[in-house]
Design a protein around this motif. Structure first.
Motif, PDB file in Angstrom:
ATOM      1  N   GLU A  47       0.843  -1.198   0.000  1.00  0.00           N
ATOM      2  CA  GLU A  47       0.000   0.000   0.000  1.00  0.00           C
ATOM      3  C   GLU A  47       0.881   1.252   0.000  1.00  0.00           C
ATOM      4  O   GLU A  47       0.606   2.234  -0.665  1.00  0.00           O
ATOM      5  N   GLN A  48       1.964   1.192   0.791  1.00  0.00           N
ATOM      6  CA  GLN A  48       2.923   2.302   0.822  1.00  0.00           C
ATOM      7  C   GLN A  48       3.510   2.536  -0.561  1.00  0.00           C
ATOM      8  O   GLN A  48       3.591   3.659  -1.033  1.00  0.00           O
ATOM      9  N   LYS A  49       3.932   1.436  -1.191  1.00  0.00           N
ATOM     10  CA  LYS A  49       4.581   1.551  -2.487  1.00  0.00           C
ATOM     11  C   LYS A  49       3.620   2.150  -3.515  1.00  0.00           C
ATOM     12  O   LYS A  49       4.015   2.929  -4.382  1.00  0.00           O
ATOM     13  N   ALA A  50       2.339   1.794  -3.403  1.00  0.00           N
ATOM     14  CA  ALA A  50       1.343   2.308  -4.344  1.00  0.00           C
ATOM     15  C   ALA A  50       1.181   3.818  -4.213  1.00  0.00           C
ATOM     16  O   ALA A  50       0.799   4.499  -5.162  1.00  0.00           O
ATOM     17  N   LYS A  51       1.468   4.354  -3.029  1.00  0.00           N
ATOM     18  CA  LYS A  51       1.329   5.799  -2.811  1.00  0.00           C
ATOM     19  C   LYS A  51       2.577   6.564  -3.229  1.00  0.00           C
ATOM     20  O   LYS A  51       2.602   7.783  -3.196  1.00  0.00           O
ATOM     21  N   PRO A 182       1.025   9.381 -18.756  1.00  0.00           N
ATOM     22  CA  PRO A 182       1.506   8.910 -17.450  1.00  0.00           C
ATOM     23  C   PRO A 182       1.168   7.453 -17.177  1.00  0.00           C
ATOM     24  O   PRO A 182       0.123   6.952 -17.602  1.00  0.00           O
ATOM     25  N   PHE A 183       2.066   6.776 -16.480  1.00  0.00           N
ATOM     26  CA  PHE A 183       1.842   5.397 -16.054  1.00  0.00           C
ATOM     27  C   PHE A 183       0.945   5.396 -14.809  1.00  0.00           C
ATOM     28  O   PHE A 183       0.839   6.400 -14.108  1.00  0.00           O
ATOM     29  N   VAL A 184       0.326   4.264 -14.541  1.00  0.00           N
ATOM     30  CA  VAL A 184      -0.460   4.100 -13.313  1.00  0.00           C
ATOM     31  C   VAL A 184       0.015   2.826 -12.609  1.00  0.00           C
ATOM     32  O   VAL A 184       0.526   1.908 -13.251  1.00  0.00           O
ATOM     33  N   PRO A 185      -0.141   2.773 -11.287  1.00  0.00           N
ATOM     34  CA  PRO A 185       0.258   1.552 -10.575  1.00  0.00           C
ATOM     35  C   PRO A 185      -0.813   0.458 -10.665  1.00  0.00           C
ATOM     36  O   PRO A 185      -2.002   0.741 -10.543  1.00  0.00           O
ATOM     37  N   TYR A 186      -0.364  -0.753 -10.918  1.00  0.00           N
ATOM     38  CA  TYR A 186      -1.237  -1.925 -10.897  1.00  0.00           C
ATOM     39  C   TYR A 186      -0.767  -2.854  -9.786  1.00  0.00           C
ATOM     40  O   TYR A 186       0.430  -3.062  -9.604  1.00  0.00           O
ATOM     41  N   GLU A 187      -1.734  -3.395  -9.055  1.00  0.00           N
ATOM     42  CA  GLU A 187      -1.430  -4.417  -8.052  1.00  0.00           C
ATOM     43  C   GLU A 187      -1.626  -5.768  -8.734  1.00  0.00           C
ATOM     44  O   GLU A 187      -2.734  -6.112  -9.141  1.00  0.00           O
ATOM     45  N   ILE A 241       3.504  -4.318  -6.899  1.00  0.00           N
ATOM     46  CA  ILE A 241       2.969  -3.052  -7.398  1.00  0.00           C
ATOM     47  C   ILE A 241       3.863  -2.643  -8.560  1.00  0.00           C
ATOM     48  O   ILE A 241       5.061  -2.439  -8.389  1.00  0.00           O
ATOM     49  N   VAL A 242       3.278  -2.558  -9.752  1.00  0.00           N
ATOM     50  CA  VAL A 242       4.053  -2.288 -10.958  1.00  0.00           C
ATOM     51  C   VAL A 242       3.484  -1.057 -11.662  1.00  0.00           C
ATOM     52  O   VAL A 242       2.267  -0.984 -11.891  1.00  0.00           O
ATOM     53  N   GLU A 243       4.347  -0.089 -11.951  1.00  0.00           N
ATOM     54  CA  GLU A 243       3.904   1.078 -12.716  1.00  0.00           C
ATOM     55  C   GLU A 243       3.992   0.753 -14.204  1.00  0.00           C
ATOM     56  O   GLU A 243       5.062   0.426 -14.716  1.00  0.00           O
ATOM     57  N   LEU A 244       2.841   0.838 -14.887  1.00  0.00           N
ATOM     58  CA  LEU A 244       2.770   0.514 -16.309  1.00  0.00           C
ATOM     59  C   LEU A 244       1.897   1.532 -17.033  1.00  0.00           C
ATOM     60  O   LEU A 244       1.157   2.288 -16.397  1.00  0.00           O
ATOM     61  N   GLU A 245       1.964   1.509 -18.361  1.00  0.00           N
ATOM     62  CA  GLU A 245       1.097   2.369 -19.151  1.00  0.00           C
ATOM     63  C   GLU A 245      -0.362   2.105 -18.786  1.00  0.00           C
ATOM     64  O   GLU A 245      -0.747   0.965 -18.512  1.00  0.00           O
ATOM     65  N   ASP A 246      -1.173   3.143 -18.781  1.00  0.00           N
ATOM     66  CA  ASP A 246      -2.593   3.008 -18.440  1.00  0.00           C
ATOM     67  C   ASP A 246      -3.347   2.458 -19.637  1.00  0.00           C
ATOM     68  O   ASP A 246      -3.468   3.117 -20.668  1.00  0.00           O
ATOM     69  N   VAL A 247      -3.851   1.239 -19.503  1.00  0.00           N
ATOM     70  CA  VAL A 247      -4.584   0.639 -20.622  1.00  0.00           C
ATOM     71  C   VAL A 247      -6.088   0.867 -20.496  1.00  0.00           C
ATOM     72  O   VAL A 247      -6.872   0.318 -21.269  1.00  0.00           O
ATOM     73  N   GLY A 248      -6.493   1.674 -19.512  1.00  0.00           N
ATOM     74  CA  GLY A 248      -7.910   1.990 -19.351  1.00  0.00           C
ATOM     75  C   GLY A 248      -8.602   1.115 -18.330  1.00  0.00           C
ATOM     76  O   GLY A 248      -7.986   0.313 -17.638  1.00  0.00           O
ATOM     77  N   ASP A 249      -9.932   1.277 -18.260  1.00  0.00           N
ATOM     78  CA  ASP A 249     -10.722   0.598 -17.224  1.00  0.00           C
ATOM     79  C   ASP A 249     -10.875  -0.894 -17.470  1.00  0.00           C
ATOM     80  O   ASP A 249     -11.144  -1.655 -16.549  1.00  0.00           O
ATOM     81  N   ILE A 250     -10.740  -1.312 -18.712  1.00  0.00           N
ATOM     82  CA  ILE A 250     -10.972  -2.729 -19.038  1.00  0.00           C
ATOM     83  C   ILE A 250      -9.659  -3.386 -19.481  1.00  0.00           C
ATOM     84  O   ILE A 250      -8.991  -2.901 -20.396  1.00  0.00           O
ATOM     85  N   ILE A 251      -9.294  -4.462 -18.803  1.00  0.00           N
ATOM     86  CA  ILE A 251      -8.155  -5.281 -19.235  1.00  0.00           C
ATOM     87  C   ILE A 251      -8.724  -6.481 -19.975  1.00  0.00           C
ATOM     88  O   ILE A 251      -9.389  -7.332 -19.380  1.00  0.00           O
ATOM     89  N   GLU A 252      -8.486  -6.520 -21.288  1.00  0.00           N
ATOM     90  CA  GLU A 252      -9.088  -7.589 -22.088  1.00  0.00           C
ATOM     91  C   GLU A 252      -8.327  -8.904 -21.979  1.00  0.00           C
ATOM     92  O   GLU A 252      -8.913  -9.979 -22.049  1.00  0.00           O
ATOM     93  N   ARG A 276      -6.236  -2.231 -10.750  1.00  0.00           N
ATOM     94  CA  ARG A 276      -5.707  -0.934 -11.192  1.00  0.00           C
ATOM     95  C   ARG A 276      -5.911   0.051 -10.056  1.00  0.00           C
ATOM     96  O   ARG A 276      -7.032   0.284  -9.619  1.00  0.00           O
ATOM     97  N   LEU A 277      -4.828   0.605  -9.571  1.00  0.00           N
ATOM     98  CA  LEU A 277      -4.891   1.491  -8.405  1.00  0.00           C
ATOM     99  C   LEU A 277      -5.133   2.926  -8.862  1.00  0.00           C
ATOM    100  O   LEU A 277      -4.338   3.491  -9.617  1.00  0.00           O
ATOM    101  N   LEU A 278      -6.200   3.499  -8.392  1.00  0.00           N
ATOM    102  CA  LEU A 278      -6.528   4.878  -8.756  1.00  0.00           C
ATOM    103  C   LEU A 278      -5.785   5.840  -7.840  1.00  0.00           C
ATOM    104  O   LEU A 278      -5.287   5.455  -6.769  1.00  0.00           O
ATOM    105  N   PRO A 279      -5.698   7.135  -8.212  1.00  0.00           N
ATOM    106  CA  PRO A 279      -4.883   8.098  -7.447  1.00  0.00           C
ATOM    107  C   PRO A 279      -5.201   8.161  -5.955  1.00  0.00           C
ATOM    108  O   PRO A 279      -4.333   8.420  -5.140  1.00  0.00           O
TER     109      PRO A 279
END
Length: 282
Positions: A47-51, A182-187, A241-252, A276-279
């Motif tokens: 959780e810390q890393k995600a912040k 910008p990248f977003v964090p994924y758990e 927790i991995v920072e990756l490109e934001d592929v949107g709300d749906i992971i196909e 997908r961890l939101l801000p």
């Protein structure tokens, strides 16, 4: 106040940092932990890393006689909201012997959100046999900001050269700034099966695919070979927790695999869950 860490402070481990910024977690997490309902201390560390924001810092030593240094180099990143404090650049991802003439070294710096990057201070402690250093430039890639900034220097950090300074404040060259989404964090939680020989020591990677053909880069889940040996054991659950490109709300779909090699590369994967961890940390 509860400040979980659950991470290494060691040059040879994790991202090589020997100091970390910790932020307090929500009281609810602490209560969950004490009630043993599945919220482990390791998850609190995630959780810390995600912040936090991860920066890739590349440092180029000039190609001049005696340009390299054996001194201890540090950096401070100054943003629009805050600064990182002093970060020791101890563990280069590229070279065992760092800050050598003509070489580029790469480091990972983690910090709580400091806002838009405005300037840096970089210097050394002037200790060791050959301390003088000619710094060509610093490049800082901040995936969560969608920016890669270049900080040109081209000067000595040496008591007996130039103006005698061993630390300098450097500003980014605006024309050399690269902007991207910008990248977003994924758990990412990986479950290895409970059958004989299920575990692997190989380099496991993942790619996420969203709608409209969006996909992330191929990303290794482990930072080093030691982590590869620790994780993906039989009947284990490993969370990243991995920072990756934001592929949107749906992971196909996702593509997950490993690069083979080694004695125990074969792997029996049970399942993967991704959040997908939101801000706001949700």
């Amino acid at each position: 106040y509860y400040f979980p860490c659950q991470r290494w402070l060691a040059v040879e481990e994790d991202d090589g940092q020997i100091a970390r910024e910790l932020v307090p977690v929500d009281e609810a997490f602490v209560k969950k932990d004490s009630e043993n309902d599945g919220q482990s201390p390791a998850t609190l560390g995630l959780e810390q890393k995600a912040k936090s924001t991860t920066y890739t810092v590349k440092v180029k030593t000039g190609d001049k006689k005696n340009a390299g240094t054996d001194a201890n180099v540090f950096i401070i990143l100054y943003g629009s909201k805050d600064d990182t404090g002093i970060v020791s650049l101890k563990a280069s991802k590229i070279n065992k012997n760092k800050f050598e003439r003509g070489k580029v070294d790469e480091f990972t710096v983690e910090s709580v959100d400091i806002g838009d990057l405005k300037k840096i201070k970089i210097g050394h402690d002037n200790k060791g046999n050959s301390t003088g250093w000619f710094l060509e430039w610093v490049e800082i890639d901040a995936p969560s900001l969608g920016q890669c900034l270049k900080f040109p220097c081209g000067r000595w950090l040496d008591k007996s050269e130039d103006d005698g300074a061993v630390e300098r404040i450097i500003f980014p060259a605006e024309l050399q700034t690269i902007e991207y989404i910008p990248f977003v964090p994924y758990e990412i939680t990986v479950y290895t099966s409970d059958i004989f020989g299920a575990g692997t020591d190989a380099d496991v990677f993942i790619v996420l695919y969203g709608s409209d053909g969006n996909c992330t880069q191929q990303k290794s889940l482990c930072l080093n070979k030691r982590e590869q040996r620790m994780y993906f054991e039989r009947n284990s659950v490993n969370q990243f927790i991995v920072e990756l490109e934001d592929v949107g709300d749906i992971i196909e779909k996702i593509r997950i695999g490993h690069k083979g090699g080694g004695l125990n590369s074969g792997w029996h994967l049970d399942r993967v869950t991704i959040r997908r961890l939101l801000p706001n940390g949700k």
